[in-house]
Write an enzyme that holds these catalytic residues in place. Sequence first.
Site, PDB file in Angstrom:
ATOM      1  N   HIS A  18      20.544 -25.019  12.626  1.00  0.00           N
ATOM      2  CA  HIS A  18      20.261 -24.168  12.268  1.00  0.00           C
ATOM      3  C   HIS A  18      19.345 -23.714  11.473  1.00  0.00           C
ATOM      4  O   HIS A  18      18.773 -23.419  10.619  1.00  0.00           O
ATOM      5  CB  HIS A  18      21.593 -23.943  10.829  1.00  0.00           C
ATOM      6  CG  HIS A  18      23.014 -24.141  11.697  1.00  0.00           C
ATOM      7  ND1 HIS A  18      23.373 -22.739  11.952  1.00  0.00           N
ATOM      8  CD2 HIS A  18      23.774 -25.269  11.743  1.00  0.00           C
ATOM      9  CE1 HIS A  18      24.593 -22.894  12.726  1.00  0.00           C
ATOM     10  NE2 HIS A  18      25.075 -24.179  12.013  1.00  0.00           N
ATOM     11  N   GLY A 102      33.226 -28.007  24.822  1.00  0.00           N
ATOM     12  CA  GLY A 102      32.891 -27.396  23.225  1.00  0.00           C
ATOM     13  C   GLY A 102      33.373 -28.420  22.156  1.00  0.00           C
ATOM     14  O   GLY A 102      33.195 -28.419  21.349  1.00  0.00           O
ATOM     15  N   SER A 106      25.978 -28.747  23.691  1.00  0.00           N
ATOM     16  CA  SER A 106      25.489 -27.213  24.591  1.00  0.00           C
ATOM     17  C   SER A 106      25.676 -27.370  26.442  1.00  0.00           C
ATOM     18  O   SER A 106      25.149 -27.526  27.173  1.00  0.00           O
ATOM     19  CB  SER A 106      23.950 -27.597  24.476  1.00  0.00           C
ATOM     20  OG  SER A 106      23.616 -27.371  23.230  1.00  0.00           O
ATOM     21  N   ASP A 148      18.541 -25.001  22.595  1.00  0.00           N
ATOM     22  CA  ASP A 148      19.729 -25.955  23.517  1.00  0.00           C
ATOM     23  C   ASP A 148      18.864 -25.376  25.039  1.00  0.00           C
ATOM     24  O   ASP A 148      19.146 -26.824  25.596  1.00  0.00           O
ATOM     25  CB  ASP A 148      21.455 -25.079  23.365  1.00  0.00           C
ATOM     26  CG  ASP A 148      21.353 -25.847  21.894  1.00  0.00           C
ATOM     27  OD1 ASP A 148      21.326 -26.689  21.337  1.00  0.00           O
ATOM     28  OD2 ASP A 148      22.584 -24.497  21.608  1.00  0.00           O
ATOM     29  N   TYR A 197      28.446 -18.371  12.995  1.00  0.00           N
ATOM     30  CA  TYR A 197      27.438 -18.377  13.490  1.00  0.00           C
ATOM     31  C   TYR A 197      26.505 -17.335  13.006  1.00  0.00           C
ATOM     32  O   TYR A 197      24.905 -17.437  12.183  1.00  0.00           O
ATOM     33  CB  TYR A 197      26.881 -19.439  14.786  1.00  0.00           C
ATOM     34  CG  TYR A 197      25.760 -19.386  15.230  1.00  0.00           C
ATOM     35  CD1 TYR A 197      25.381 -20.363  15.633  1.00  0.00           C
ATOM     36  CD2 TYR A 197      24.785 -18.427  15.520  1.00  0.00           C
ATOM     37  CE1 TYR A 197      23.997 -20.885  15.604  1.00  0.00           C
ATOM     38  CE2 TYR A 197      24.292 -19.002  15.968  1.00  0.00           C
ATOM     39  CZ  TYR A 197      23.490 -20.482  16.128  1.00  0.00           C
ATOM     40  OH  TYR A 197      21.791 -20.799  16.499  1.00  0.00           O
TER      41      TYR A 197
END
Length: 335
Positions: A18, A102, A106, A148, A197
Amino acid sequence: MTPVVARAPGRVNLIGDHTDYTGGLVLPMAIDRETTVTGEDRDEAVVRLTSAAFPGEAVVPLDIDDPASVSPGWARYVAGIVAVLGPRRGFIGEVRSDVPVGAGLSSSAALEVAVALALGAEGSPVALARLCQRAEQQACGVPCGIMDQLTSTAGVEGHALLIDCHALSVTPVPLPDGAEVVVVHSGEERALVTSAYGERVAECAEAEAEIGPLRLAGPADAETIGDPLVRARARHVVTENARVRELAAALGSGELREAGRIMVASHRSLGEDFAVSTPGLDALVARLCSRPGVHGARLTGAGFGGCVVALCEPGALEGQGWVVRAAGAASVRRG
Ligand code: GLA
């Protein structure tokens, strides 16, 4: 018709979660799990892909204008690439992947990069990553950062990548001998990722409206923010950027215990200040860290479930998860 084989690795993030969408620092590595697209160009106005890894078929017209409306779900990422890249010719082929879906490794970025290369995308790793980031944003409406996709396009074998997400510079950091990176699934499917997110991105934007770019801020700046929740989000980002540098330095000098300590501090910050951990992830980090030979562990990726990454002595977590090795960048072969 020229046969094409395009491959793109997944990634695990060692630290710096983040931080990418405020132009901060991250330290991920491409992993030895990848997505491959094989096939050939076709003189028809559609991209068709089948896959043993994903259900259904991706059938995407070249003039697609709303990738988010496509189904099945994985076909949206293919549609995102078609919409952003605008290939002139169609394509027929097959997708294979051993990147778990999941899990926070990535799989979607690996799919985007492999599809983009198969459809003829060219340019630098940064240009390709930007294209795929835009495709992901269009495909699922999530304002994701560039970590990613850039890790997949710029991976270097045996190295983590210190990425400055503002300058878009990539500095390979050799992984020390005698250390193993292990990914362990918490058993919790990632929940709420999409909406929460977006909320975190918005909260960071609020912090920046008050104190300016978080990538330039220090801990004292973050503490001046009025709203306690926004202050906590900013505190995570500012301290996490510092921890990315510290971990890169600790790995560079082979100080593995120190590296582990920094990873655990990152996990705590992601839980307490950024609120993206879960009781299951916390328990898993604590359990792994209590085992002999484990230097440290933390959640990896967006959080809300998914995987933990651990740094340990070789074999210390045998049977607990996947040992991942730092892999090279995505590539394409024609003919
Ligand atoms: C997801 C996003 C990345 C990054 C991480 C959290 O993986 O796609 O851009 O923001 O979450 O670090």
